[in-house]
Design a protein around this motif. Sequence first.
Motif, PDB file in Angstrom:
ATOM      1  N   LEU A   8       6.638  20.835   2.812  1.00  0.00           N
ATOM      2  CA  LEU A   8       6.273  21.568   4.018  1.00  0.00           C
ATOM      3  C   LEU A   8       7.294  22.671   4.326  1.00  0.00           C
ATOM      4  N   LEU A   9       8.575  22.368   4.117  1.00  0.00           N
ATOM      5  CA  LEU A   9       9.600  23.389   4.313  1.00  0.00           C
ATOM      6  C   LEU A   9       9.418  24.546   3.345  1.00  0.00           C
ATOM      7  N   ARG A  10       9.075  24.216   2.118  1.00  0.00           N
ATOM      8  CA  ARG A  10       8.819  25.247   1.112  1.00  0.00           C
ATOM      9  C   ARG A  10       7.614  26.095   1.510  1.00  0.00           C
ATOM     10  N   LEU A  11       6.583  25.471   2.041  1.00  0.00           N
ATOM     11  CA  LEU A  11       5.381  26.183   2.453  1.00  0.00           C
ATOM     12  C   LEU A  11       5.684  27.138   3.602  1.00  0.00           C
ATOM     13  N   VAL A  12       6.466  26.676   4.584  1.00  0.00           N
ATOM     14  CA  VAL A  12       6.846  27.545   5.705  1.00  0.00           C
ATOM     15  C   VAL A  12       7.646  28.743   5.198  1.00  0.00           C
ATOM     16  N   SER A  13       8.548  28.494   4.258  1.00  0.00           N
ATOM     17  CA  SER A  13       9.353  29.576   3.705  1.00  0.00           C
ATOM     18  C   SER A  13       8.471  30.613   3.018  1.00  0.00           C
ATOM     19  N   LEU A  14       7.482  30.168   2.265  1.00  0.00           N
ATOM     20  CA  LEU A  14       6.576  31.095   1.572  1.00  0.00           C
ATOM     21  C   LEU A  14       5.752  31.893   2.573  1.00  0.00           C
ATOM     22  N   LEU A  15       5.217  31.232   3.595  1.00  0.00           N
ATOM     23  CA  LEU A  15       4.401  31.919   4.588  1.00  0.00           C
ATOM     24  C   LEU A  15       5.208  32.963   5.347  1.00  0.00           C
ATOM     25  N   LEU A  26      -0.495  30.056  -3.249  1.00  0.00           N
ATOM     26  CA  LEU A  26       0.423  29.051  -2.717  1.00  0.00           C
ATOM     27  C   LEU A  26       0.489  27.835  -3.627  1.00  0.00           C
ATOM     28  N   ALA A  27      -0.670  27.427  -4.164  1.00  0.00           N
ATOM     29  CA  ALA A  27      -0.688  26.282  -5.065  1.00  0.00           C
ATOM     30  C   ALA A  27       0.153  26.554  -6.309  1.00  0.00           C
ATOM     31  N   ASP A  28       0.059  27.772  -6.849  1.00  0.00           N
ATOM     32  CA  ASP A  28       0.848  28.134  -8.033  1.00  0.00           C
ATOM     33  C   ASP A  28       2.336  28.135  -7.718  1.00  0.00           C
ATOM     34  N   LEU A  47       1.976  20.258  13.651  1.00  0.00           N
ATOM     35  CA  LEU A  47       3.363  20.328  14.106  1.00  0.00           C
ATOM     36  C   LEU A  47       3.623  21.522  15.018  1.00  0.00           C
ATOM     37  N   GLY A  48       2.604  22.365  15.206  1.00  0.00           N
ATOM     38  CA  GLY A  48       2.754  23.481  16.124  1.00  0.00           C
ATOM     39  C   GLY A  48       2.934  24.841  15.472  1.00  0.00           C
ATOM     40  N   TYR A  49       2.877  24.929  14.157  1.00  0.00           N
ATOM     41  CA  TYR A  49       3.001  26.212  13.487  1.00  0.00           C
ATOM     42  C   TYR A  49       1.684  26.978  13.604  1.00  0.00           C
ATOM     43  N   GLY A  50       1.776  28.262  13.972  1.00  0.00           N
ATOM     44  CA  GLY A  50       0.570  29.074  14.106  1.00  0.00           C
ATOM     45  C   GLY A  50       0.148  29.651  12.773  1.00  0.00           C
ATOM     46  N   VAL A  51      -0.634  28.900  11.997  1.00  0.00           N
ATOM     47  CA  VAL A  51      -1.102  29.351  10.686  1.00  0.00           C
ATOM     48  C   VAL A  51      -2.557  29.766  10.813  1.00  0.00           C
ATOM     49  N   TYR A  61      -3.923  32.675   3.890  1.00  0.00           N
ATOM     50  CA  TYR A  61      -3.212  32.048   4.996  1.00  0.00           C
ATOM     51  C   TYR A  61      -2.063  32.961   5.421  1.00  0.00           C
ATOM     52  N   ARG A  62      -1.791  32.950   6.710  1.00  0.00           N
ATOM     53  CA  ARG A  62      -0.689  33.755   7.232  1.00  0.00           C
ATOM     54  C   ARG A  62      -0.187  33.135   8.522  1.00  0.00           C
TER      55      ARG A  62
END
Length: 321
Positions: A8-15, A26-28, A47-51, A61-62
């Motif tokens: 999840l931390l990695r996903l937030v960093s990418l976004l 994102l999957a790649d 968790l409250g992230y505005g995606v 996704y953004r």
Amino acid sequence: MISTSARLLRLVSLLSARPSWTCGELADQMAVTERTVRRDIARLRELGYGVESDPGPWGGYRLRAGARVPPLILDDEEALAVAVGLREAALSGVLGGDQAALSALLKLRQVLPRRIADRLGEMDAAFVHTTRLDQPQIAPGMLLELAGACRRAERCRLSYRDREGKATARDVDPYRLVHTGRRWYFVARDVRRNEWRTFRADRVGQIQPAGRPVEFIDPPDPALLVSRSIATGTYPLYVTIRLPLPLEQALRLIPPTVGTHRPEGPDATIVNIGGPNADGLAKYLLSLATPLRVLSPDNVREALLCRTRELFEDNVNGQPR
């Protein structure tokens, strides 16, 4: 398989890294399935992230514009532990690269509650980092100010002391911080001279933002600029040597911050090195423990021969001189 929290931390960093990602991209990047990405996006929203997302195969996704990351919940001891750990990583280069640790420390300061952030600022004054090779220290607060100036990319007024100790004030466009393993250097464009400069960070007295954003067109490689600036600095004496090594091996033996290199065919390299005097340069050349030839000047060659003879005689006689 990495843990869900790490993923999840990695996903937030990418976004946060760019405006939009497709599910496949994102999957790649995360080496997971698209189904896992969709599940993780749902967890972030919980968790409250505005995606936000766009439908269809080309949708993406953004992070919602203007959305803020939910506050980081740390007690005082945890905040202190994280901040000190990041600060030490940035100053020591223990992670192999100090920019990531410095950037993380800067972000942490920005999202911590004001009460804890203020306390950490007060604690900085109490922390002492041992010097290496008798090098001057830079205050952690100043390091963060310089990093913040680079991140904001806006013109600043820099109060600076040159090598003679003369105080000057310069308008600069901040670009990057570079750590050589010995010192921090601040890379910026000097507005009046319209040229790229390197400033020793420990000589910066104050930096004041001017509120004017700047845009860089074809900026230099900051690490290369610092290396060349150090290697071609003003020294009383320079020595030119020939190493029977390819350029790549010569650069590993003598870093670009110490000398300037040029290849002489595929198997040799010419290196120019500055130093305080002939004996100091001879001592450095001897410490390389490799075959070399001094091309010039003669006094460095003679000093090297003198030190070599002394070393030979000490070992033949078995008694130190």
